[in-house]
Scaffold this active site. Structure first.
Site, PDB file in Angstrom:
ATOM      1  CB  ILE A   1     -20.348  43.981 -67.167  1.00 57.32           C
ATOM      2  CG1 ILE A   1     -20.398  42.453 -67.331  1.00 57.32           C
ATOM      3  CG2 ILE A   1     -20.747  44.371 -65.761  1.00 57.32           C
ATOM      4  CD1 ILE A   1     -19.505  41.696 -66.355  1.00 57.32           C
ATOM      5  N   GLY A   2     -21.264  44.014 -70.573  1.00 54.33           N
ATOM      6  CA  GLY A   2     -20.669  43.971 -71.907  1.00 54.33           C
ATOM      7  C   GLY A   2     -21.433  43.070 -72.846  1.00 54.33           C
ATOM      8  CB  ILE A   3     -22.100  43.034 -76.312  1.00 51.52           C
ATOM      9  CG1 ILE A   3     -23.162  44.054 -75.878  1.00 51.52           C
ATOM     10  CG2 ILE A   3     -22.654  42.109 -77.389  1.00 51.52           C
ATOM     11  CD1 ILE A   3     -24.527  43.462 -75.617  1.00 51.52           C
ATOM     12  CD  GLU A   5     -17.590  34.612 -81.398  1.00 55.58           C
ATOM     13  OE1 GLU A   5     -17.800  33.937 -82.417  1.00 55.58           O
ATOM     14  OE2 GLU A   5     -16.674  34.369 -80.588  1.00 55.58           O
ATOM     15  CG  PHE A   6     -21.447  32.845 -78.485  1.00 53.77           C
ATOM     16  CD1 PHE A   6     -21.847  32.122 -79.603  1.00 53.77           C
ATOM     17  CD2 PHE A   6     -20.119  32.777 -78.089  1.00 53.77           C
ATOM     18  CE1 PHE A   6     -20.944  31.343 -80.308  1.00 53.77           C
ATOM     19  CE2 PHE A   6     -19.209  32.001 -78.794  1.00 53.77           C
ATOM     20  CZ  PHE A   6     -19.626  31.283 -79.904  1.00 53.77           C
ATOM     21  CB  VAL A   9     -20.851  39.682 -70.440  1.00 50.65           C
ATOM     22  CG1 VAL A   9     -20.108  39.118 -69.233  1.00 50.65           C
ATOM     23  CG2 VAL A   9     -20.372  39.012 -71.727  1.00 50.65           C
ATOM     24  CE  LYS A  27     -17.421  35.388 -72.056  1.00 51.96           C
ATOM     25  NZ  LYS A  27     -16.506  34.798 -73.049  1.00 51.96           N
ATOM     26  CG  ASP A 120      -8.188  36.813 -79.910  1.00 53.34           C
ATOM     27  OD1 ASP A 120      -7.549  37.784 -80.369  1.00 53.34           O
ATOM     28  OD2 ASP A 120      -9.423  36.819 -79.795  1.00 53.34           O
TER      29      ASP A 120
END
EC number: 2.7.10.1
Length: 292
Positions: A1-3, A5-6, A9, A27, A120
Site C-alpha cells: 500500500i505504500g513505501i 522511509e525504511f 508498507v 511496515k 511533522d
C-alpha cells in the site's frame, strides 16, 4: 500500500489468540539496515505504543524476533488525508470537513496533554478510515518536550530545511520559530495544524502552491498568510490566522481549538458566511496584517 522511509508498507490480516481477525498495515524494515536504522524504525513504534486515543493511529504490535522486522498498526482503508481529499474534491459538506478537522484537533490535544510534540503534522501524515475518522500518524519525528531540542539537528540554511533523525523538516508546515531557532513546542504544532486546516478546506491543495521554500520563509517573515480557500467559512479562516500568529504565545491551545470547532458544529449557521471568494489571488498570499 505504500513505501515508507525504511521500507514498504503492506496490508495484511492479524489473528491473535482469542481475538477476531483484523485488517492491519505492516511496515517492514528493508534488508541491509544498520543498527541505528533498526533503532530509529522501532522508536516510532515505541512512541505510538504509549498512545491510546481514537484519533491517533493504533499500534497493534511489533515483530522483532525474526526478519524482516515489522511494525503492525490498525489499517486505514482510505489512506493518507491529502490524497483522499484530492480524489474526492468538492464532495463533502462543510460540516463533514469541520468534523475531520475536529478529529485531528482532538488527537493533537491528546498528544500535547501527553507532552508530545509531533513536529511533522501535515495532511500527508494523517490517515483516514472507512468511516471518515482521521488519525494522526507518522511519529518518526515526534519528541518528548523535555528532550534537548538541539540534539538531533544540524542546520541546513541553504535549502531552508533542517536535517533531523526523522529526515528533513517540511518548511511550509513548520512554524517560523521552529525553522529559525529549532523551537519545537505544542505551539509550533498548532501552526502546522493551521496549515492542515487550509489543506482540508482546499481539498488537498499544496500550501503556498509553487513558491520556493525560501520565498515561503521570506513571505511569512513579512507577515503574509495563506488566503481562505474557495468557499471557506470566514470563522474557519480566522481560526487558521490565529494558528499562524507570529508570537507563539498568542496562538490558541489545542483544547481551545477543539472547543471552537465543537461550537461551530453545534451552530452550523456560523459556517454560512464565506469571504469574497478568492480561489487563488494574484498576490498569491494575503497582504501583511497591518499592526493594530
Amino acid at each position: 500500500i505504500g513505501i515508507g522511509e525504511f521500507g514498504e508498507v503492506c496490508s495484511g490480516r492479524l489473528k491473535m489468540p482469542g481475538k477476531r481477525e483484523i485488517c492491519v498495515a505492516i511496515k517492514t524494515l528493508k534488508a541491509g539496515y544498520t543498527d541505528k536504522q533498526r533503532r530509529d524504525f522501532l522508536s516510532e513504534a515505541s512512541i505510538m505504543g504509549q498512545f491510546d486515543h481514537p484519533n491517533i493511529i493504533r499500534l497493534e504490535g511489533v515483530v522483532t524476533k525474526c526478519k524482516p522486522v515489522m511494525i503492525i498498526t490498525e489499517y486505514m482503508e482510505n489512506g493518507s488525508l491529502d490524497a483522499f481529499l484530492r480524489k474526492n474534491d468538492g464532495r463533502f459538506t462543510v460540516i463533514q470537513l469541520v468534523g475531520i478537522l475536529r478529529g485531528i484537533a482532538s488527537g493533537m490535544k491528546y498528544l500535547s496533554d501527553m507532552s508530545y510534540v509531533h513536529r511533522d503534522l501535515a495532511a500527508r501524515n494523517i490517515l483516514v478510515n472507512s468511516n471518515l475518522v482521521c488519525k494522526v500518524s507518522d511519529f518518526g519525528m515526534s519528541r518528548v518536550l523535555e528532550e534537548d531540542p538541539d540534539a538531533a539537528y544540524t542546520t541546513r540554511e541553504i535549502t531552508g530545511t533542517y536535517q533531523s533523525q526523522g529526515g528533513k523538516i517540511p518548511i511550509r508546515w513548520t512554524a517560523p520559530e521552529a525553522i529559525t531557532y529549532r523551537k519545537f513546542t505544542s505551539a509550533s504544532d498548532v501552526w502546522s495544524y493551521g496549515i492542515v486546516m487550509w489543506e482540508v478546506m482546499s481539498y488537498g491543495e499544496r500550501p503556498y502552491w509553487d513558491m520556493s521554500n525560501q520565498d515561503v520563509i521570506k513571505a511569512i517573515e513579512e507577515g503574509y498568510r495563506l488566503p481562505p480557500p474557495m468557499d471557506c467559512p470566514v470563522s474557519l479562516h480566522q481560526l487558521m490566522l490565529d494558528c499562524w500568529q507570529k508570537e507563539r504565545a498568542e496562538r490558541p491551545k489545542f483544547s481551545q481549538i477543539v472547543n471552537m470547532l465543537d461550537k461551530l458544529i453545534r451552530n452550523p449557521n456560523s459556517l454560512k458566511r464565506t469571504g469574497g471568494e478568492i480561489a487563488r489571488p494574484n498576490t498569491t498570499l494575503l497582504e501583511p496584517s497591518s499592526p493594530e
